[in-house]
Each structure stands twice: as structure tokens, then as C-alpha cells.
Scaffold this motif. Structure first.
Motif, PDB file in Angstrom:
ATOM      1  N   GLY A 210       0.800  -1.222   0.000  1.00  0.00           N
ATOM      2  CA  GLY A 210       0.000   0.000   0.000  1.00  0.00           C
ATOM      3  C   GLY A 210       0.832   1.271   0.000  1.00  0.00           C
ATOM      4  N   SER A 211       2.142   1.152   0.130  1.00  0.00           N
ATOM      5  CA  SER A 211       2.970   2.354   0.280  1.00  0.00           C
ATOM      6  C   SER A 211       4.420   2.035  -0.103  1.00  0.00           C
ATOM      7  CB  SER A 211       2.905   2.820   1.746  1.00  0.00           C
ATOM      8  OG  SER A 211       3.787   3.894   1.995  1.00  0.00           O
TER       9      SER A 211
ATOM     10  N   LEU B 154       4.465  -0.578  -2.914  1.00  0.00           N
ATOM     11  CA  LEU B 154       3.581   0.013  -3.921  1.00  0.00           C
ATOM     12  C   LEU B 154       4.321   0.161  -5.255  1.00  0.00           C
ATOM     13  CD1 LEU B 154       0.935   1.368  -4.764  1.00  0.00           C
ATOM     14  CD2 LEU B 154       1.811   3.512  -3.827  1.00  0.00           C
ATOM     15  N   GLU B 155       5.518   0.751  -5.207  1.00  0.00           N
ATOM     16  CA  GLU B 155       6.277   0.961  -6.447  1.00  0.00           C
ATOM     17  C   GLU B 155       6.627  -0.374  -7.100  1.00  0.00           C
ATOM     18  OE1 GLU B 155       6.725   3.730  -7.964  1.00  0.00           O
ATOM     19  OE2 GLU B 155       6.035   5.067  -6.376  1.00  0.00           O
ATOM     20  N   SER B 156       6.921  -1.384  -6.290  1.00  0.00           N
ATOM     21  CA  SER B 156       7.265  -2.704  -6.842  1.00  0.00           C
ATOM     22  C   SER B 156       6.046  -3.342  -7.493  1.00  0.00           C
ATOM     23  CB  SER B 156       7.811  -3.623  -5.739  1.00  0.00           C
ATOM     24  OG  SER B 156       8.972  -3.082  -5.189  1.00  0.00           O
ATOM     25  N   SER B 157       4.891  -3.227  -6.845  1.00  0.00           N
ATOM     26  CA  SER B 157       3.676  -3.799  -7.422  1.00  0.00           C
ATOM     27  C   SER B 157       3.415  -3.193  -8.795  1.00  0.00           C
ATOM     28  CB  SER B 157       2.478  -3.539  -6.500  1.00  0.00           C
ATOM     29  OG  SER B 157       2.690  -4.127  -5.245  1.00  0.00           O
TER      30      SER B 157
ATOM     31  N   GLU C 170      -5.827  -1.189  -2.191  1.00  0.00           N
ATOM     32  CA  GLU C 170      -6.828  -1.073  -3.270  1.00  0.00           C
ATOM     33  C   GLU C 170      -6.483   0.089  -4.202  1.00  0.00           C
ATOM     34  OE1 GLU C 170     -10.417  -0.972  -0.963  1.00  0.00           O
ATOM     35  OE2 GLU C 170     -10.814  -3.113  -1.322  1.00  0.00           O
ATOM     36  N   LYS C 171      -5.960   1.165  -3.633  1.00  0.00           N
ATOM     37  CA  LYS C 171      -5.546   2.292  -4.493  1.00  0.00           C
ATOM     38  C   LYS C 171      -4.451   1.841  -5.447  1.00  0.00           C
ATOM     39  CE  LYS C 171      -6.560   6.080  -1.330  1.00  0.00           C
ATOM     40  NZ  LYS C 171      -5.959   6.855  -0.253  1.00  0.00           N
ATOM     41  N   GLY C 172      -3.514   1.035  -4.925  1.00  0.00           N
ATOM     42  CA  GLY C 172      -2.426   0.496  -5.762  1.00  0.00           C
ATOM     43  C   GLY C 172      -2.983  -0.377  -6.874  1.00  0.00           C
ATOM     44  N   ALA C 173      -3.937  -1.239  -6.523  1.00  0.00           N
ATOM     45  CA  ALA C 173      -4.534  -2.123  -7.531  1.00  0.00           C
ATOM     46  C   ALA C 173      -5.265  -1.304  -8.597  1.00  0.00           C
ATOM     47  CB  ALA C 173      -5.488  -3.107  -6.857  1.00  0.00           C
TER      48      ALA C 173
ATOM     49  N   ALA D 294      11.641   5.127  -3.319  1.00  0.00           N
ATOM     50  CA  ALA D 294      11.104   3.760  -3.282  1.00  0.00           C
ATOM     51  C   ALA D 294      11.268   3.054  -4.623  1.00  0.00           C
ATOM     52  CB  ALA D 294       9.635   3.803  -2.869  1.00  0.00           C
ATOM     53  N   VAL D 295      11.105   3.799  -5.716  1.00  0.00           N
ATOM     54  CA  VAL D 295      11.183   3.163  -7.037  1.00  0.00           C
ATOM     55  C   VAL D 295      12.604   2.637  -7.313  1.00  0.00           C
ATOM     56  CG1 VAL D 295      11.699   5.270  -8.368  1.00  0.00           C
ATOM     57  CG2 VAL D 295      10.419   3.386  -9.441  1.00  0.00           C
ATOM     58  N   GLU D 296      13.605   3.226  -6.677  1.00  0.00           N
ATOM     59  CA  GLU D 296      14.973   2.731  -6.884  1.00  0.00           C
ATOM     60  C   GLU D 296      15.152   1.352  -6.255  1.00  0.00           C
ATOM     61  OE1 GLU D 296      17.783   6.544  -7.301  1.00  0.00           O
ATOM     62  OE2 GLU D 296      16.702   6.533  -5.400  1.00  0.00           O
ATOM     63  N   LEU D 297      14.373   1.064  -5.221  1.00  0.00           N
ATOM     64  CA  LEU D 297      14.373  -0.282  -4.624  1.00  0.00           C
ATOM     65  C   LEU D 297      13.511  -1.218  -5.449  1.00  0.00           C
ATOM     66  CD1 LEU D 297      15.953  -1.074  -2.084  1.00  0.00           C
ATOM     67  CD2 LEU D 297      15.698   1.366  -2.358  1.00  0.00           C
ATOM     68  N   ALA D 298      12.424  -0.685  -5.990  1.00  0.00           N
ATOM     69  CA  ALA D 298      11.531  -1.510  -6.814  1.00  0.00           C
ATOM     70  C   ALA D 298      12.282  -2.058  -8.023  1.00  0.00           C
ATOM     71  CB  ALA D 298      10.322  -0.695  -7.253  1.00  0.00           C
ATOM     72  N   ARG D 299      13.172  -1.244  -8.580  1.00  0.00           N
ATOM     73  CA  ARG D 299      13.935  -1.707  -9.756  1.00  0.00           C
ATOM     74  C   ARG D 299      14.855  -2.864  -9.373  1.00  0.00           C
ATOM     75  NH1 ARG D 299      15.223   4.229 -10.813  1.00  0.00           N
ATOM     76  NH2 ARG D 299      13.337   4.956 -11.857  1.00  0.00           N
ATOM     77  N   ALA D 300      15.429  -2.800  -8.177  1.00  0.00           N
ATOM     78  CA  ALA D 300      16.278  -3.905  -7.705  1.00  0.00           C
ATOM     79  C   ALA D 300      15.428  -5.143  -7.440  1.00  0.00           C
ATOM     80  CB  ALA D 300      17.014  -3.477  -6.439  1.00  0.00           C
ATOM     81  N   ALA D 301      14.253  -4.945  -6.844  1.00  0.00           N
ATOM     82  CA  ALA D 301      13.353  -6.075  -6.581  1.00  0.00           C
ATOM     83  C   ALA D 301      12.932  -6.730  -7.896  1.00  0.00           C
ATOM     84  CB  ALA D 301      12.126  -5.602  -5.805  1.00  0.00           C
ATOM     85  N   LEU D 302      12.707  -5.913  -8.914  1.00  0.00           N
ATOM     86  CA  LEU D 302      12.322  -6.455 -10.225  1.00  0.00           C
ATOM     87  C   LEU D 302      13.415  -7.378 -10.764  1.00  0.00           C
ATOM     88  CD1 LEU D 302      10.608  -6.582 -12.826  1.00  0.00           C
ATOM     89  CD2 LEU D 302      11.705  -4.448 -13.549  1.00  0.00           C
ATOM     90  N   PHE D 303      14.666  -6.967 -10.639  1.00  0.00           N
ATOM     91  CA  PHE D 303      15.772  -7.816 -11.095  1.00  0.00           C
ATOM     92  C   PHE D 303      15.769  -9.142 -10.337  1.00  0.00           C
ATOM     93  CE2 PHE D 303      20.213  -9.158 -10.232  1.00  0.00           C
ATOM     94  CZ  PHE D 303      20.537  -9.612 -11.502  1.00  0.00           C
ATOM     95  N   LEU D 304      15.617  -9.073  -9.018  1.00  0.00           N
ATOM     96  CA  LEU D 304      15.632 -10.304  -8.205  1.00  0.00           C
ATOM     97  C   LEU D 304      14.403 -11.171  -8.497  1.00  0.00           C
ATOM     98  CD1 LEU D 304      16.892  -8.862  -4.804  1.00  0.00           C
ATOM     99  CD2 LEU D 304      18.198 -10.239  -6.425  1.00  0.00           C
ATOM    100  N   ALA D 305      13.298 -10.548  -8.852  1.00  0.00           N
ATOM    101  CA  ALA D 305      12.073 -11.299  -9.146  1.00  0.00           C
ATOM    102  C   ALA D 305      12.157 -12.006 -10.495  1.00  0.00           C
ATOM    103  CB  ALA D 305      10.873 -10.347  -9.138  1.00  0.00           C
ATOM    104  N   SER D 306      12.881 -11.394 -11.429  1.00  0.00           N
ATOM    105  CA  SER D 306      12.860 -11.888 -12.817  1.00  0.00           C
ATOM    106  C   SER D 306      13.895 -12.993 -13.023  1.00  0.00           C
ATOM    107  CB  SER D 306      13.163 -10.728 -13.771  1.00  0.00           C
ATOM    108  OG  SER D 306      14.555 -10.455 -13.750  1.00  0.00           O
ATOM    109  N   ASP D 307      13.785 -13.654 -14.176  1.00  0.00           N
ATOM    110  CA  ASP D 307      14.748 -14.709 -14.509  1.00  0.00           C
ATOM    111  C   ASP D 307      16.117 -14.141 -14.853  1.00  0.00           C
ATOM    112  OD1 ASP D 307      12.761 -16.520 -14.068  1.00  0.00           O
ATOM    113  OD2 ASP D 307      12.207 -16.743 -16.183  1.00  0.00           O
TER     114      ASP D 307
END
Ligand code: NAD
Length: 270
Positions: free
Chosen positions: A16-17, A21-24, A45-48, A233-246
Motif C-alpha cells: 500500500g505504500s 507500492l512501487e514494486s507492485s 486497493e488504491k495500488g490495484a 522507493a522506485v529505486e528499490l523496486a527496480r532492484a526487486a524487479l531484477f531479483l524477481a525476474s529470470d
């Protein structure tokens, strides 16, 4: 161009924050169906709704859960599987930094217990139910490998180093997240389940800004950041995306640090 998480299913806690939120949003942008989990349902719900508006090709569902309660975490994972058929990415990101968290002398036991309940036990339960769900993912016949999944646990730079401005329960809880993630990475490596920790530096999110609630407190922290700014927060989301992806398919047991250089600093530039 297929997205970096095309056809994957992700569950994000603390969605929610801030980082969650940025990762979602980023996960959805890259093609994942996302279950946004937060104790604050309205914010999830706002994020969704943001995802539904921007990325109509994926599905985003919000659900309420307190990660400090095992039955809530179990139900959230079951919801992701029920809605989307499987679970590929578990981002155990929800956490608290209590305003009454202090040093060894002043921290009350109830603050210690609450912090551990959410920040450490919550991550354990998230891992437990994610592993059970990921074991049900099919085998990739072409590669002869179990597909498994990616678990990302949000720790903190304070798991790697001590803070002279004390927040003892928080620091201990994040140290626990780091140690637990390394062990889980080893135990489940042969099942194709990767487990990594994300170690953010100080960020401009409500969690830290509410804790550093005066300009003096913010500057006290800022002097330690080589880049001279709080992270986004988005700078962490980008790192999470790398770890999430193949793209990170050979990365497991890592302490993935994104901290503006803080944990490498002896002294900082003027
Ligand atoms: P944030 O406060 O912006 O977001 C945290 C979210 O978690 C909120 O939406 C909140 O409602 C939710 N949450 C809190 N308790 C919950 C619970 N029991 N169950 C479910 N959801 C709950 O914070 P953020 O900065 O995005 O923090 C995300 C993670 O990053 C946390 O684990 C935090 O400890 C970690 N972290 C943050 C910083 C920082 O400087 N902000 C630094 C290092 C690590």
C-alpha cells in the motif's frame, strides 16, 4: 516485447505504500499479475486501481492481511494461487519501525515483540507459505528443471552495520531476516527456489520520514549517505524487479544492497 515478468504471478506485502507500492506497479508493468497485500486495505486497493488503469493487460487484486498473523499470511498466499493459478514471486516487504524503539535500556519488551512479530516472524511465514506454493509449480520439461520461484525479503542496511542512533528491535529483526534468508536460500536451492534479501538504505518513504520527524534528525542521518540524498522507493523496486525476474536466475542467498553507498562509507564527501 514481452515484459520481464511476463506470465508470472507475484505477491507483494506492504503493497500500500513505499517500496511495496512501487514494486507492485513495476511488476505489473513488466507483465505480472499481482496480489497487493497490506494491513491497510484502502491503500492496497488504491495500488490495484493504479495498475488496472495503467496496465489493463494484467490483473491486480488487493487483499488485507497482517503479516504478523500466520493465518493471514497463509490466506494471502492461498488467495494468490486461487486468483492467478500459481505463485512465482513472493516479496516479503512489509515492515515497521516503531517510534518507541530505542536502545537496550529503554526499549520496552512489547515494542521488541511487536517488531519481531511483524518484521521477522512475518517474513518467516511469508517464506513458509511461498515455498509450499512454489513447490506446486510445474517442471520445465525442456530444461528438466523444477520451475520453483523467487522469494525476496526486505532487510535493511542496518542488518549489515550498527546504528549509533538506536532502534534496537528494528536492527535485530532485520539482522534476523538477513540470516534466515541466507539459510533458506541454501536449503531450497535444489528446488529452484531462490531467496535473496534486499537491503535498502535510508529512503524518502513514510516509514523513515515519520521516524526522522525533525529536520535535525533527518540531517543526522543524511551526513552518512555518500550520495547526499535519501533514496526513492522506485529505486528499490527496480532492484526487486531484477531479483524477481529470470535475469537473476543464478542469484540466491545474496544480500542485495541499494543504499547510495552508505554501507561502504568510512567518511562521506563534503
Ligand atoms: P512504508 O511505510 O512506505 O510502507 C510499509 C507498508 O507496510 C505500509 O503500507 C504499511 O501499511 C504496511 N504494513 C505495516 N505493517 C504491516 C503488517 N503487519 N502487515 C501488512 N502490512 C503492513 O515503508 P517502506 O519504506 O516502503 O518500507 C518497506 C520495507 O523496507 C520495510 O520492511 C522496511 O523496514 C524496509 N526498509 C525501509 C527503509 C527506509 O528508509 N524507508 C530502509 C531500510 C529498509
Amino acid at each position: 516485447m514481452p515484459g520481464r515478468l511476463q506470465n508470472k504471478v507475484a505477491l507483494v506485502t506492504g503493497a500500500g505504500s513505499g517500496i511495496g507500492l512501487e514494486s507492485s506497479i513495476l511488476f505489473a508493468q513488466e507483465g505480472a499479475n499481482v496480489l497487493l497485500v497490506d494491513i491497510n486495505l484502502e491503500n492496497a486497493e488504491k495500488g490495484a486501481a493504479i495498475i488496472a488503469e495503467r496496465f489493463p493487460n494484467v490483473k491486480a487484486v488487493a487483499t488485507k492481511a497482517d503479516v504478523g498473523k500466520e493465518e493471514d499470511v497463509k490466506a494471502a498466499v492461498e488467495r494468490a494461487v486461487k486468483e492467478f493459478g500459481r505463485l512465482d514471486v513472493m516479496f516479503n516487504n512489509a515492515g515497521i519501525m516503531h517510534p518507541e524503539d530505542d536502545n537496550a535500556l529503554n526499549t520496552e519488551e512489547r515494542i521488541w515483540d511487536l517488531t519481531m512479530q511483524i518484521n521477522l516472524k512475518g517474513v518467516w511465514w511469508g517464506c513458509k507459505y511461498a515455498i509450499l506454493a512454489m513447490r506446486e509449480n510445474p517442471t520445465d520439461e525442456a530444461k528438466g528443471l523444477h520451475v520453483g520461484g523467487s522469494i525476496i525479503n526486505t532487510a535493511s542496511f542496518v542488518a549489515l552495520m550498527g546504528a549509533a542512533t538506536p532502534q534496537l528491535a528494528y536492527t535485530a529483526s532485520k539482522g534476523g531476516v538477513l540470516a534466515m534468508s541466507r539459510e533458506l536460500a541454501m536449503v531450497h536451492a535444489r528446488e529452484g527456489i531462490r531467496v535473496n534479501s534486499l537491503c535498502p538504505g535510508p529512503l524518502k518513504t513514510p516509514l523513515l520520514m515519520d521516524f526522522l520527524n525533525t529536520e535535525e534528525k533527518r540531517q543526522r542521518r543524511m551526513v552518512h549517505i555518500p550520495m547526499g540524498r535519501f533514496g526513492e522507493a522506485v529505486e528499490l523496486a527496480r532492484a526487486a524487479l531484477f531479483l524477481a525476474s529470470d535475469e537473476s536466475s543464478y542469484v540466491t542467498g545474496a544480500d542485495f544492497t541499494v543504499d547510495g553507498g552508505l554501507s561502504s562509507a568510512y567518511v562521506t564527501p563534503l
